[in-house]
Design an enzyme around this catalytic site. Structure first.
Site, short mmCIF file in Angstrom:
data_model
loop_
_atom_site.label_atom_id
_atom_site.label_comp_id
_atom_site.label_asym_id
_atom_site.label_seq_id
_atom_site.Cartn_x
_atom_site.Cartn_y
_atom_site.Cartn_z
N ILE A 136 1.41 -5.40 2.00
CA ILE A 136 1.68 -4.10 1.40
C ILE A 136 2.75 -3.42 2.25
O ILE A 136 2.88 -3.70 3.44
CB ILE A 136 0.41 -3.22 1.27
CG1 ILE A 136 -0.32 -3.08 2.61
CG2 ILE A 136 -0.53 -3.78 0.23
CD1 ILE A 136 -1.57 -2.21 2.52
N ASP A 137 3.51 -2.54 1.62
CA ASP A 137 4.65 -1.93 2.29
C ASP A 137 4.23 -1.09 3.49
O ASP A 137 3.09 -0.59 3.55
CB ASP A 137 5.43 -1.04 1.32
CG ASP A 137 5.96 -1.81 0.12
OD1 ASP A 137 6.21 -3.03 0.27
OD2 ASP A 137 6.11 -1.20 -0.95
N LYS A 138 5.16 -0.90 4.39
CA LYS A 138 4.91 -0.11 5.61
C LYS A 138 4.33 1.26 5.28
O LYS A 138 3.37 1.71 5.91
CB LYS A 138 6.22 0.05 6.39
CG LYS A 138 6.12 0.99 7.59
CD LYS A 138 7.46 1.17 8.28
CE LYS A 138 7.37 2.17 9.43
NZ LYS A 138 8.67 2.38 10.10
N THR A 140 2.84 2.23 2.54
CA THR A 140 1.70 2.18 1.64
C THR A 140 0.46 1.90 2.48
O THR A 140 0.50 1.08 3.40
CB THR A 140 1.87 1.07 0.58
OG1 THR A 140 3.04 1.35 -0.21
CG2 THR A 140 0.66 0.99 -0.34
N ARG A 240 6.26 0.36 -7.35
CA ARG A 240 7.32 1.34 -7.12
C ARG A 240 8.51 1.11 -8.06
O ARG A 240 9.07 2.06 -8.64
CB ARG A 240 7.78 1.27 -5.66
CG ARG A 240 6.67 1.62 -4.67
CD ARG A 240 7.01 1.20 -3.25
NE ARG A 240 8.19 1.90 -2.75
CZ ARG A 240 8.85 1.55 -1.66
NH1 ARG A 240 8.43 0.49 -0.95
NH2 ARG A 240 9.90 2.22 -1.26
#
Length: 313
Positions: A136-138, A140, A240
């Site tokens: 998962i993104d930084k 998020t 996103r």
């Protein structure tokens, strides 16, 4: 360097699919990397991962020797939701990078995992991503599953590939979604104009996001919606990109939205308001179905509190 050799008996199979099926403990993504590096040959010649095999083709795989991990263990607290001898489920806080990368060599989830698990992490995804099955993104927050051995990694990766791995998110988006509940089925690939971004692309991989509106709030001259998402696929930045393609980017998204506009309402929000709130999967060894839920973190609850307060004025 161990060398594996196979003869194709199922013509029409993609090369990376074939390699992942016959080379033990090699995931589909790792198989693609091996094809691209030239470690896989067909009848003595390098081929792309999407090459379609024919009956009788001779496939040779030169597996690189395991490398020592360059990431260093760091005593960073982990929020562990579940752990056994095969896997962990952890809560990744907003702002933490999953694995080391240029500019983020320390302080990552991998650094913390190496301290906690030592060498008890799968090595399928290489020396800088031990144990990492999905990301998962930084910016998020939320639930992430980590494999302690290659067999667990392979079993979990197969579920993701077959779309039987349940992942649900919650987010706040700009605007009012019409219809309120629906599905976005648009392929995602690397942006042509900016290689650091993803974009809707006919040449990309199929990406499917199901969404449902959980609340709508008028704030000044703007409307924001609290939305639940369920991933059918797991492309980079999928939620996103899909929401931005509808004209409803995730609030606070500095890449695909308008952080300046959102900052006027939520000045404390750093990055997208997106949380991995639920994960469900079959345990690769016990075969038991496991589900975990994560409460909304403080930053997210603060956004909702602001929306509810202003909507009542």
């Amino acid at each position: 360097m161990p060398t594996l050799e196979f003869v194709c008996e199922a013509g029409g199979t993609r090369l990376d699919v074939f390699v992942a099926a016959f080379a033990q403990d090699v995931s589909r993504s790792r198989a693609g990397e091996l094809c691209s590096s030239g470690a896989v040959t067909v009848n003595g010649a390098k081929k792309s991962k999407s090459f379609s095999l024919r009956n009788g083709d001779r496939v040779v795989i030169d597996l690189p020797e395991p490398q020592s991990c360059e990431a260093q263990p760091e005593d960073i607290p982990l929020d562990i939701v579940f752990e056994d001898e095969h896997l962990l489920v952890v809560e990744k806080p907003k702002g933490m990078v999953v694995h080391p990368a240029p500019g983020s060599e320390t302080g990552t989830l991998v650094n913390a995992l190496l301290f906690h698990c030592g060498d008890r992490l799968s090595g399928i995804n290489g020396v800088l991503r031990p144990g990492i099955v999905h990301r998962i993104d930084k910016l998020t927050s939320g639930l992430l599953i980590v494999a302690k051995n290659d067999a667990a990694h392979t079993g979990l990766a197969t579920q993701i590939e077959k779309h039987s791995f349940t992942r649900r998110y919650q987010g706040v988006v700009f605007g009012r979604l019409v219809p309120e509940d629906g599905t976005v089925d648009r392929p995602i690939g690397r942006s042509v104009s900016d290689r650091k971004k993803m974009a809707i692309s006919p040449e990309g991989r199929r990406a499917v996001t199901h969404y449902s509106t959980m609340g709508q709030y008028s704030v000044g001259n703007a409307v924001y919606s609290h939305v639940g998402f369920q991933l059918e696929t797991g492309r980079t930045h999928q939620i996103r990109v899909h929401m931005a393609s509808l004209g409803h980017p995730i609030a606070g998204d500095e890449v695909y939205g308008s952080a300046k506009r959102d900052g006027a309402y939520f000045p404390w929000l750093e990055g997208q308001c997106l949380h991995a709130a639920h994960i469900g999967f079959e345990h690769p060894f016990t075969k038991a179905w496991m589900e975990f839920d994560s409460p909304l973190p403080e930053y997210f609850e603060k956004v909702l509190a602001r929306l509810r307060r202003d909507a009542e004025k």
